[in-house]
Motif scaffolding. Structure first.
Motif, PDB file in Angstrom:
ATOM      1  N   PRO A   1       0.825  -1.216   0.000  1.00  0.00           N
ATOM      2  CA  PRO A   1       0.000   0.000   0.000  1.00  0.00           C
ATOM      3  C   PRO A   1       0.853   1.258   0.000  1.00  0.00           C
ATOM      4  CG  PRO A   1      -0.830  -1.589   1.593  1.00  0.00           C
ATOM      5  CD  PRO A   1       0.490  -2.118   1.124  1.00  0.00           C
TER       6      PRO A   1
ATOM      7  N   TYR B   1      -4.560   7.017   0.721  1.00  0.00           N
ATOM      8  CA  TYR B   1      -4.439   5.766  -0.033  1.00  0.00           C
ATOM      9  C   TYR B   1      -5.005   4.556   0.706  1.00  0.00           C
ATOM     10  CZ  TYR B   1      -1.383   8.767  -2.717  1.00  0.00           C
ATOM     11  OH  TYR B   1      -0.897   9.807  -3.456  1.00  0.00           O
TER      12      TYR B   1
ATOM     13  N   PRO C   1      -3.400  -6.926  -7.738  1.00  0.00           N
ATOM     14  CA  PRO C   1      -2.884  -5.584  -8.032  1.00  0.00           C
ATOM     15  C   PRO C   1      -2.321  -5.444  -9.442  1.00  0.00           C
ATOM     16  CG  PRO C   1      -1.351  -6.780  -6.627  1.00  0.00           C
ATOM     17  CD  PRO C   1      -2.600  -7.605  -6.696  1.00  0.00           C
TER      18      PRO C   1
ATOM     19  N   TYR D   1      -5.753   0.391  -8.851  1.00  0.00           N
ATOM     20  CA  TYR D   1      -4.398   0.398  -8.317  1.00  0.00           C
ATOM     21  C   TYR D   1      -3.551   1.567  -8.820  1.00  0.00           C
ATOM     22  CZ  TYR D   1      -5.241  -3.962  -5.922  1.00  0.00           C
ATOM     23  OH  TYR D   1      -5.738  -4.917  -5.053  1.00  0.00           O
TER      24      TYR D   1
ATOM     25  N   SER E   1      -5.467   4.085  -6.145  1.00  0.00           N
ATOM     26  CA  SER E   1      -5.299   3.432  -4.832  1.00  0.00           C
ATOM     27  C   SER E   1      -6.011   4.212  -3.721  1.00  0.00           C
ATOM     28  CB  SER E   1      -3.811   3.287  -4.489  1.00  0.00           C
ATOM     29  OG  SER E   1      -3.636   2.420  -3.396  1.00  0.00           O
TER      30      SER E   1
ATOM     31  N   PRO F   1      -8.415  -1.409  -3.481  1.00  0.00           N
ATOM     32  CA  PRO F   1      -8.733   0.022  -3.459  1.00  0.00           C
ATOM     33  C   PRO F   1     -10.153   0.352  -3.918  1.00  0.00           C
ATOM     34  CG  PRO F   1      -6.526  -0.318  -4.295  1.00  0.00           C
ATOM     35  CD  PRO F   1      -7.144  -1.685  -4.180  1.00  0.00           C
TER      36      PRO F   1
END
Length: 438
Positions: A171, A177, A191, A315, A318, A344
């Motif tokens: 992350p 975020y 991701p 992503y 995010s 996300p």
């Protein structure tokens, strides 16, 4: 007299053959559902599920297209699908081959694909009971196996097998975020999904959504207003809103916690819900098997590409989930009605994929196509009636606000993103001679 008898016998054989063709369509929905049940068992995540559906149906679609000149081959508009040479000099029942190919492809590419062997046996038993000769079935099965192997080989080149070799996602730092959410604090799912080769769209970046509202802690900011809306809606849900949120939950693996004990509940994925709606609609429309397979395959491919497009944005931006922001800044004890998914926030996946596939189904089956959705009955929820695919998609989208897992702009902009994808797919189909099936 003899000529008359022979003519009548010929007519009876033709009628029996036509009736037999219609009989086969009843096996389509169960075949797709068998694939769904294996994915539920395997807890396949939403983007991956859409990919598995697509490949399971693509071989069946190509078999049909090679034998029905009224059906446009997927090779005409999907660059990654090459014409499949079927090595047989004998005439085979392509409809049986297409049905079996769905299960055989799933057997080859799904993690627990071997579970489908029982479904294959059941299909053959049912075909024998319906009067199909063993030799006919055997030849069709051999063709299905041949095509499924080639489809599986094609699937192996789309980037999926490389995902596990890519750098693990970490992350981004900062309050704006995404960060893993309770109760499982599961790391971000898929991701690198943007790297998967699409089917109908050109690239993962072809349909970028509008930028999300900028993160801000200022209580007068637009972002704070979006966050406060999620909070207040969640605290004041009507019974209808609660039901709608739960109906479209479609969380493949929800976790319930009690003290130190955690219990997982397996459910259908968002794409799986729409594949079941597709089956319900094709059955209600009394489509023959060929058209039914066409609609299912195109629905799956649209779902697959919608996830690729959506995950590209997820992503990139995010963006932090409402649950995280509300717990940090508004109410530490607040929890959303639905469990926050482990990826996300922006854009809303259900909003994107539901809107896109509803545009496709509207084109193929017509607007104002009413249907009764029984997808969630196996999860102890009642049936639900919809006046159109677009109405169902609208409800699926807003359900994410009721569930407390998305801000409104992720829903609205996600719908715009999905609509753009759906319209692009429809135009591509029109240009390649794929006409409405009703």
């Amino acid at each position: 007299m003899r000529k008359t008898v022979l003519f009548l016998m010929f007519c009876c054989q033709v009628c029996w053959a036509e009736a037999n063709k219609d009989e086969l369509r009843k096996h389509l929905q169960p075949a797709v559902f068998s694939v769904t049940m294996v994915m539920i068992h395997d807890v396949v995540n939403p983007p991956a599920a859409s990919r598995f559906y697509t490949y399971c149906l693509m071989g069946a679609y190509e078999i049909v297209a090679q034998n029905n000149k009224q059906i446009t081959s997927p090779t005409a508009f999907i660059a990654s699908i090459k014409p499949i040479s079927i090595e047989t000099s004998k005439q085979y029942d392509y409809r049986i081959a297409a049905l079996y190919c769905i299960l055989e492809t799933g057997r080859l590419i799904l993690p627990s694909g071997s579970m489908l062997e029982e479904d294959q046996k059941k299909l053959i038993i049912n075909l024998l009971r319906e009067g199909h000769a063993q030799k006919t079935i055997d030849l069709a099965v051999s063709v299905a196996q041949e095509v499924a192997k080639k489809i599986a080989a094609n699937a192996a080149t789309d980037g999926y097998l490389k995902l596990s070799t890519r750098v693990r996602y970490r992350p981004k730092k900062g309050d704006a975020y995404w960060y893993p959410t309770p109760p499982g604090y599961i790391e971000g799912i898929e991701p690198h999904w943007r790297t998967i080769r699409p089917m109908l769209i050109d690239t993962c970046t072809q349909f970028p959504p509008k930028p999300p509202v900028e993160f801000s802690k200022d209580t007068a900011s637009e972002f704070y207003k979006l966050t406060k809306e999620v909070y207040l809606v969640g605290k004041n849900l009507t019974e209808k809103e609660r039901f709608i949120a739960s109906y479209w939950d479609c969380n493949p693996f929800a976790i319930n916690t009690s003290g130190h004990m955690s219990i997982g509940f397996k459910k259908i994925s968002p794409g799986g819900h729409w594949m079941n709606i597709t089956g319900i609609a094709t059955a209600k429309a009394n489509l023959d098997l060929d058209k039914g397979i066409l609609v299912h395959a195109l629905a799956a491919a649209t779902l697959m590409d919608s996830f690729i497009s959506c995950w590209d944005e997820k992503y990139r931006s995010s963006r932090v989930r409402p649950e995280t922001v509300i717990n940090r800044s508004i109410d530490q004890k607040w929890t959303p009605l639905l469990q926050t998914p482990p990826f996300p926030e922006y854009t809303s996946g259900h909003s994107v994929i539901s809107t896109a596939v509803s545009e496709l189904l509207t084109y193929l089956l017509g607007d104002n196509f009413a249907f009764r959705d029984d997808t969630e009955v196996i999860f102890e929820l009642p049936t639900r009636d919809f006046k159109s695919f677009r109405q169902a998609a609208e409800e699926a989208a807003i359900s994410r606000l009721y569930g407390g897992i998305h801000y409104r702009d992720a829903i609205v902009n996600g719908q715009e993103q999905g609509r753009a994808i759906g319209e692009f797919v429809v135009e591509k189909l029109k240009k390649n001679g794929v006409k409405p099936v009703l």
